[in-house]
Design an enzyme around this catalytic site. Sequence first.
Site, short mmCIF file in Angstrom:
data_model
loop_
_atom_site.label_atom_id
_atom_site.label_comp_id
_atom_site.label_asym_id
_atom_site.label_seq_id
_atom_site.Cartn_x
_atom_site.Cartn_y
_atom_site.Cartn_z
N ARG A 89 22.23 6.12 -20.33
CA ARG A 89 22.53 6.42 -21.73
C ARG A 89 23.13 7.82 -21.90
NH1 ARG A 89 18.98 9.21 -24.68
NH2 ARG A 89 19.32 7.94 -26.54
N GLU A 104 0.81 -1.22 0.00
CA GLU A 104 0.00 0.00 0.00
C GLU A 104 0.84 1.27 0.00
OE1 GLU A 104 -3.43 2.21 -0.24
OE2 GLU A 104 -3.12 0.05 -0.48
#
Length: 245
Positions: free
Chosen positions: A154, A116
């Site tokens: 990247r 939760e």
Amino acid sequence: MRIDVLSLFPEMFEGVLGSSILNKAAEKEAVSYMVTNFREYADNKHHTVDDYPYGGGAGMVLKPQPIFDAVSALKESSGSKPRVILMCPQGERYTQYKAEELSKEEHLIFICGHYEGYDERIRTHIITDEISIGDYVLTGGELGAMVVIDSVVRLLPGVLGNEESPVKDSFSSGLLEHPHYTRPADFRGIKVPDILISGNHALIEEWRIKESLRRTLTRRPDLLENFPLGEKEKKWLDEIKKEEK
């Protein structure tokens, strides 16, 4: 860069971190990854990491102790002051600008929760960033962490073959990227724009800027609200608006 991930399902990362650009980045020693099951840090004999929320309610909440101890151990082992990132639907919406910011760090720790939610003391005492990859809810933070890791790695120097590639990506310039074409010049009667095979690099660059403006206007006009347009760009944008009517 060092990237640590705290997850109850470390096996989820094996294929992603061991493939493509992320794996090549590790081989080039631009980055190192370590994924840790924070259940190992639970201080009870059953290694439970969650409990019922005070005040009642549905679901289970991650306990603070395993996360606190895991983050503390990672900080101690690195001797650095890492950015500690909580993947959470309540967090700041992720952008390319955030990826560029994180790519300048030496050490990142990602916390991937389930159930939760998190004990609020995790947020208020050890987290430096809360990130959401979109306005929807996933079963856990793992997929979101993978997205962020990919977009950050990247950008690290030497990771991509062409150093200009990340600079010209969509969102990096503030605009969406222009269209791309490759061989053949005529595919089933669908031809590449003549300008791209003209050899005139100045005109090609002008075409690319115009097409970036066109694509941004038609797909993400909200990006133009904060984009600093020069006089040429304003003129081209006015022309594009007339053409698109």
